[in-house]
Design a protein around this motif. Structure first.
Motif, PDB file in Angstrom:
ATOM      1  N   LEU A 130       0.995  -1.207   0.397  1.00  0.00           N
ATOM      2  CA  LEU A 130      -0.631   0.604   0.159  1.00  0.00           C
ATOM      3  C   LEU A 130       1.001   1.094   0.176  1.00  0.00           C
ATOM      4  N   GLU A 131       1.680   1.262   0.154  1.00  0.00           N
ATOM      5  CA  GLU A 131       2.871   2.438   0.048  1.00  0.00           C
ATOM      6  C   GLU A 131       2.829   2.460  -1.129  1.00  0.00           C
ATOM      7  N   VAL A 132       2.308   4.605  -1.247  1.00  0.00           N
ATOM      8  CA  VAL A 132       2.339   5.013  -2.615  1.00  0.00           C
ATOM      9  C   VAL A 132       3.454   5.847  -2.969  1.00  0.00           C
TER      10      VAL A 132
ATOM     11  N   GLN B  87       4.479   2.974 -14.133  1.00  0.00           N
ATOM     12  CA  GLN B  87       6.364   2.329 -14.421  1.00  0.00           C
ATOM     13  C   GLN B  87       5.503   1.023 -15.420  1.00  0.00           C
ATOM     14  N   ALA B  88       7.071   0.235 -16.848  1.00  0.00           N
ATOM     15  CA  ALA B  88       7.217  -0.728 -17.042  1.00  0.00           C
ATOM     16  C   ALA B  88       7.141  -1.808 -15.768  1.00  0.00           C
ATOM     17  N   PRO B  89       7.417  -2.178 -16.243  1.00  0.00           N
ATOM     18  CA  PRO B  89       7.887  -3.821 -15.621  1.00  0.00           C
ATOM     19  C   PRO B  89       9.505  -3.505 -16.047  1.00  0.00           C
ATOM     20  N   SER B  90      10.426  -4.063 -14.340  1.00  0.00           N
ATOM     21  CA  SER B  90      12.221  -3.488 -14.578  1.00  0.00           C
ATOM     22  C   SER B  90      12.394  -4.671 -13.660  1.00  0.00           C
ATOM     23  N   PRO B  91      13.540  -4.128 -13.733  1.00  0.00           N
ATOM     24  CA  PRO B  91      13.961  -5.661 -12.409  1.00  0.00           C
ATOM     25  C   PRO B  91      13.770  -4.302 -10.617  1.00  0.00           C
TER      26      PRO B  91
ATOM     27  N   GLY C  11       1.520   4.471  -8.146  1.00  0.00           N
ATOM     28  CA  GLY C  11       3.409   4.379  -7.847  1.00  0.00           C
ATOM     29  C   GLY C  11       3.687   3.454  -6.801  1.00  0.00           C
ATOM     30  N   ARG C  12       2.159   2.398  -7.034  1.00  0.00           N
ATOM     31  CA  ARG C  12       2.410   1.050  -5.789  1.00  0.00           C
ATOM     32  C   ARG C  12       3.060  -0.207  -6.313  1.00  0.00           C
TER      33      ARG C  12
ATOM     34  N   GLU D 283       1.674  -5.800  -4.235  1.00  0.00           N
ATOM     35  CA  GLU D 283      -0.094  -6.068  -4.633  1.00  0.00           C
ATOM     36  C   GLU D 283      -0.593  -7.226  -5.267  1.00  0.00           C
ATOM     37  N   THR D 284       0.203  -8.270  -5.992  1.00  0.00           N
ATOM     38  CA  THR D 284       0.034  -9.126  -6.595  1.00  0.00           C
ATOM     39  C   THR D 284      -0.157 -10.780  -5.950  1.00  0.00           C
TER      40      THR D 284
END
Length: 299
Positions: free
Chosen positions: A65-67, A74-78, A88-89, A94-95
């Motif tokens: 839940l950290e914003v 942002q796209a998937p990244s390392p 921005g979470r 979350e998943t």
């Protein structure tokens, strides 16, 4: 003269022949796993998902839940394997933490559908007569209503906002199919020679039911457990997608997929990646269920 007849004549004790050494179900299943890499991957995936539901911090130690408004979409990244959402979470966090909401609800649905359905099918198949007629008419009524529609009706009565209510609704919708399978197996076993012999020998109905009919009828029903679990995961996710279950910002698989549907054009990962996790979980559960079914039928 056979040894047993000789023993009766001379009074000697002849030991019972040792039973044939047959590999147990666990050994059969292990061999099947080694021969089928897809089944191995399915078992590993189901195990990882279960562990994530019990202890999500093992895979995602961050706060889901950290914003962080500076890291929006942002796209998937390392640094963010599943990317980030509109606030921005971290979507991976979350998943993973959403697993702890979706899987317990699916487990509750499986327990309700399997337990109540098996009990109704057992009573209908063993008692027959009026009991069978009444129970199966009730099952026919449940089968006449599509499962998702029935679950929606029950959730509307119970109220939304609680994942347990969603699991209970999905479980009630699964009772009818389990009851039919159990009844068919009970009827088959009840017509077997060993059950007729027990009845002829004067065994009480309760003893016949618990000692002979019940243990020999549950094989196909147990094989349905993971299949029902996969269907329950899909049902819980669907109701969550429609706005039932846990409410935002609490992460849940269905709500994560739903929250990203308005960003598919530019941020596809918001819906596609959580949806892929749901699909892989359902497919893996179905594959393992089929392995148990094949094991039970000797294929």
């Amino acid at each position: 003269m056979p040894a047993t007849d000789l023993a009766l004549t001379t009074g000697e004790h002849v030991p019972e022949p040792e039973p044939a050494d047959r590999p147990g179900h666990a050994r059969h299943l292990l061999r099947g796993l080694l021969r089928n890499p897809w089944l191995v991957l399915s078992v590993i995936w189901v195990g990882l998902v279960v562990v994530a539901a019990v202890e999500p911090s093992l895979f995602a130690p961050g706060d889901p839940l950290e914003v962080d408004t500076g890291a929006r979409l942002q796209a998937p990244s390392p640094g963010h394997p599943f990317g980030t959402d509109r606030l921005g979470r971290d979507l991976f966090d979350e998943t993973v933490h959403g697993t702890g909401r979706t899987l317990p609800a699916a487990a509750l649905a499986t327990a309700v559908g399997l337990g109540a359905g098996a009990l109704l099918g057992l009573l209908a198949g063993f008692l027959r007569g009026i009991a069978d007629l009444v129970i199966m008419r009730l099952v026919d009524v449940l089968l006449s209503i599509p499962g998702l529609l029935l679950a929606l009706m029950l959730v509307a009565v119970l109220g939304k906002g609680d994942t347990a209510d969603v699991g209970l609704a999905i479980g009630v919708a699964a009772i009818a199919s389990t009851a039919r399978v159990t009844r068919a197996e009970v009827l088959r076993v009840s017509a077997s020679g060993f059950v007729e012999a027990a009845r002829t020998g004067g065994a009480r109905r309760t003893r016949v039911l618990l000692r002979h009919v019940l243990p020999n009828s549950m094989g196909p029903v147990w094989a349905l457990t993971l299949l029902l679990f996969g269907e329950a995961v899909l049902g819980v996710t669907t109701l969550s997608f429609l706005g039932f279950g846990a409410q935002p910002p609490t992460p849940e698989w269905g709500s994560l997929v739903s929250s990203g549907r308005d960003f598919l054009g530019g941020a596809w990962w918001l819906s596609i990646l959580p949806g892929t996790v749901v699909a892989l979980t359902v497919l893996a559960a179905n594959r393992v269920s089929r392995a148990f079914e094949d094991e039970g039928t000797g294929r």
